[in-house]
Enzyme design. Structure first.
Site, PDB file in Angstrom:
ATOM      1  CE  LYS A  94      -3.212   2.691   2.755  1.00  0.00           C
ATOM      2  NZ  LYS A  94      -3.678   2.928   4.122  1.00  0.00           N
ATOM      3  N   GLY A 155      -7.867   8.657  10.662  1.00  0.00           N
ATOM      4  CA  GLY A 155      -8.115   8.678  12.103  1.00  0.00           C
ATOM      5  C   GLY A 155      -9.204   9.621  12.552  1.00  0.00           C
ATOM      6  CB  ALA A 181      -8.175   7.352   5.466  1.00  0.00           C
ATOM      7  N   GLY A 182     -10.854   7.502   7.426  1.00  0.00           N
ATOM      8  CA  GLY A 182     -11.930   8.417   7.778  1.00  0.00           C
ATOM      9  C   GLY A 182     -13.248   7.752   8.135  1.00  0.00           C
ATOM     10  CG  ASN A 203      -6.168   1.265  12.564  1.00  0.00           C
ATOM     11  OD1 ASN A 203      -5.159   1.940  12.617  1.00  0.00           O
ATOM     12  ND2 ASN A 203      -6.411   0.351  13.481  1.00  0.00           N
ATOM     13  CB  THR A 204      -9.105   5.433  13.866  1.00  0.00           C
ATOM     14  OG1 THR A 204      -7.782   5.612  13.373  1.00  0.00           O
ATOM     15  CG2 THR A 204      -9.300   6.299  15.098  1.00  0.00           C
TER      16      THR A 204
END
Lengths: 272, 383
Positions: A94, A155, A181-182, A203-204
């Site tokens: 990635k 995040g 992301a996000g 993830n977050t």
């Protein structure tokens, strides 16, 4: 009917990809067992963490997706990717090239440069990018196996801030579009899948949940629901007012002087 | 040539003229912390991103009774940006010669302490001992002596460290851009420079002699380091030297302005408090008790949520254990501030200050895990 997708010739049935940036071993276990993740990103900078080696906690059946986090230029990303391959992390990479330490926004130009080099070297390249159609086309032309547009800053858990532009990529780009992301909530993951995204990376959202395993499970269900909704073909949405369930042209069947009406064929022979 | 103007430069000290120093000093001088109310503090807590005015409110006396609210918000911000990761590192003092006369420091040139600098073999022995303990990040420190710890000497130590460690930082005397570039090419990736106090009036008598006396040259160190190719820069005021409210405000503002001017820079903050030294056991952080220190740490976290925050072994174990995860994302372990203290058989030089937490790496890792957090030994591949 199986519903899988392929990246660089590898087939995946799970459409949830776990980011491991928050470095939470409980998260990895939950993502594998509760969310069914078949692919986990791996920051090479965390591959060997001294007393805690993250690799020891990733089951063998899970595909490693090493990332180039920490790279500020294409050259650095290429260097990290080569290191990852030498370390036995496989051919996936990635590409992350970030020159903004505050928001961690990707540098599309450098990302494209890195993708060109790495794809030519046989890597299966998944570039993290701003959802810019022109750049996405260039990335595909350069050999990217997928594109990974951000939904919102890494995040942030702010959801599909870039929804309109991700939709354009989904409509126009022929390689898998993985929203990265996000994404902060299962409902946002579901919505992205309803748009037609191939997969979701998060993830977050899970790492910072009060109950990590429960949130991992919720994401799996949401992604599956969104995918099912996409495949089912969502009903249309009206901007305003309502719509009669009877056709607006139905009254034409009642015309006594219309021969078509008299023989019973009506307008049924015409697509509606 | 006798140099007396602490707001001027010594010969061969590079001048940047970026204007950041004037911005910081002007803003801090114009700040009256007594005007802020609890309402301002609550408003600052509620904002998604915080202005410099919000930051000042969080540092103000009005925020002190709301410390628990600050801590809750800070913990959330830390969690969102760093998850469960707590980075570990250890400092290595390779020389304690110093040409400055700082009135608060154990290494000051006029202090009668045991001086030494490590030979290349001594540096290797220390590095091996630290690497064998499990560390992957190291911070190389010296006293500020252009004669005994010049850039070539430090660069040699950095090259040796790079062979064993994945991240190498330096905390040395400020140098010019080309010298930072030399150190970066040798393998250093981060530079810490503490301004000590951002109050130029207080800075003057605290630094009566030596090239450290130049306030602006020290202030511009971070920019020179970044221009020299460094990835990250660390900021800090030595709390207890002057009004901590103003020094903390200046530190955060300085870091924020550097971040804005150099978007790729990775920012870190430290909050050292004055500690007793070999030369003066009475040195103390005055009015910066742990309560005040936590307020500062929380304000830093809320103003610069993406910045790494280091809490060193200047602080006691109980304090450190409680602030990891809430605000701190980086802690040291297995620390000695003396020269030649890690490897057996080396003569040692006196320490810069007394540490308060002498725990080993495994002990600190255990404390991190006990909080449900993950000890992480490195963050970067050096490329």
């Amino acid at each position: 009917m199986s519903d899988t997708f392929t990246l660089g010739g590898h087939e995946f049935s799970s459409r949830f990809i776990l980011g491991s940036g928050k470095y939470n071993l409980d998260l990895i276990r939950a993502a594998v067992h509760q969310a069914g993740a078949q692919m986990i990103t791996l920051a090479l900078r965390r591959a060997t963490a001294g007393t805690e080696n993250i690799l020891d906690h990733i089951p063998e059946h899970v595909t490693l997706l090493p990332n180039t986090s920490g790279a500020r230029t294409a050259d650095e990303a290429v260097h990290i990717a080569r290191l990852a391959r030498e370390l036995g992390c496989g051919d996936f990479v990635k590409v992350e090239v970030i020159r903004d330490a505050k928001y961690l926004l990707p540098d599309n130009q450098e990302t494209l440069r890195a993708t060109e080099t790495l794809a030519a070297e046989g890597f299966i390249v998944l570039p993290y990018m701003h959802p810019d159609l022109t750049v996405a086309r260039d990335l595909v032309a350069a050999g990217a196996a997928a594109v990974m547009p951000l939904a919102a800053p890494i995040g942030s858990n702010r959801g599909l801030a870039a929804k309109e532009f991700i939709q354009i990529l989904i409509d126009e780009i022929d390689v898998p579009v993985i929203v990265d992301a996000g994404i902060g909530r299962p409902s946002q993951a579901c919505e992205a899948m309803e748009l037609g995204a191939t997969a979701i990376m998060a993830n977050t959202a899970i790492a910072t949940a009060s109950d990590v395993p429960a949130m991992a499970r919720a994401f799996r269900l949401a992604i599956e629901a969104g995918r099912a909704g996409y495949l089912a073909g969502p009903g249309r949405v009206l901007d305003r007012g309502g719509e009669a369930s009877s056709p607006l042209t139905g009254f034409l069947d009642d015309d006594p002087l219309d021969g078509a009406g008299l023989d019973g064929a009506g307008l049924d022979g015409v697509a509606r | 040539m006798r140099h007396t103007d602490h707001m001027g430069y010594y010969p061969r000290q590079e001048r940047l003229g970026s204007g950041l120093m004037d911005q910081v000093l002007t803003r801090v001088a114009a700040t009256d912390f007594s005007v802020y109310t609890s309402r301002d503090v609550r408003a600052a807590l509620s904002h998604r991103t915080r202005t410099i005015d919000d930051f000042a409110a969080l540092l103000s006396p009005a925020a002190a009774p709301l410390l628990e609210d600050l801590a809750v918000a800070a913990r959330r911000a830390t969690w969102e940006h760093f998850g469960t990761s707590i980075q570990l590192f250890t400092p290595l003092y390779i020389a304690n010669y110093c040409a400055n006369l700082c009135t608060y420091c154990g290494f000051a040139a006029d202090n009668r302490i045991q001086r030494m600098r490590l030979s290349p073999e001594g540096i290797d022995a220390e590095l091996r001992a630290i690497a064998d303990a499990g560390f992957e990040e190291i911070l190389i420190l010296t006293g500020e002596s252009p004669k005994f710890s010049d850039t070539d000497y430090i660069a040699d130590a950095v090259r040796r460290a790079s062979a064993l460690f994945r991240t190498v930082g330096v905390e040395i005397q400020p140098v010019n851009t080309d010298e930072y570039r030399t150190l970066h090419e040798a393998g250093a990736d981060t530079v810490c420079v503490y301004q000590e106090t951002y109050n130029p009036v207080a800075y003057d008598p605290l630094h009566p002699g030596g090239r450290k006396r130049s306030f602006p040259y020290r202030f511009e160190s971070h920019e020179r380091a970044l221009r020299g190719g460094m990835r990250g820069v660390g900021f800090g005021a030595l709390l207890g030297l002057d009004d901590w409210h103003a020094d903390a405000l200046a530190t955060g503002l300085h870091a924020a302005l550097v971040q804005k001017a150099y978007p790729a820079a990775e920012i870190s903050l430290s909050c050292p408090r004055l500690r007793p030294t070999v030369a003066d056991a009475t040195v103390n952080p005055q009015d910066v008790h742990e309560r005040q220190l936590l307020q500062i740490l929380c304000a830093y976290r809320l103003f610069l949520p993406y910045a790494a925050i280091t809490v060193s072994t200047r602080e006691r174990a109980g304090f450190r254990d409680n602030v990891i995860g809430v605000v701190a994302t980086k802690v040291s372990a297995g620390v000695s501030t003396g020269v030649g203290a890690h490897a057996e058989g080396l003569a040692s030089g006196d320490e810069q200050f007394e540490i308060a937490d002498g725990r080993s790496l495994p002990e600190v890792c255990a404390a991190i895990r006990a909080r449900g957090l993950q000890p992480v030994m490195n963050e970067h591949v050096l490329v």
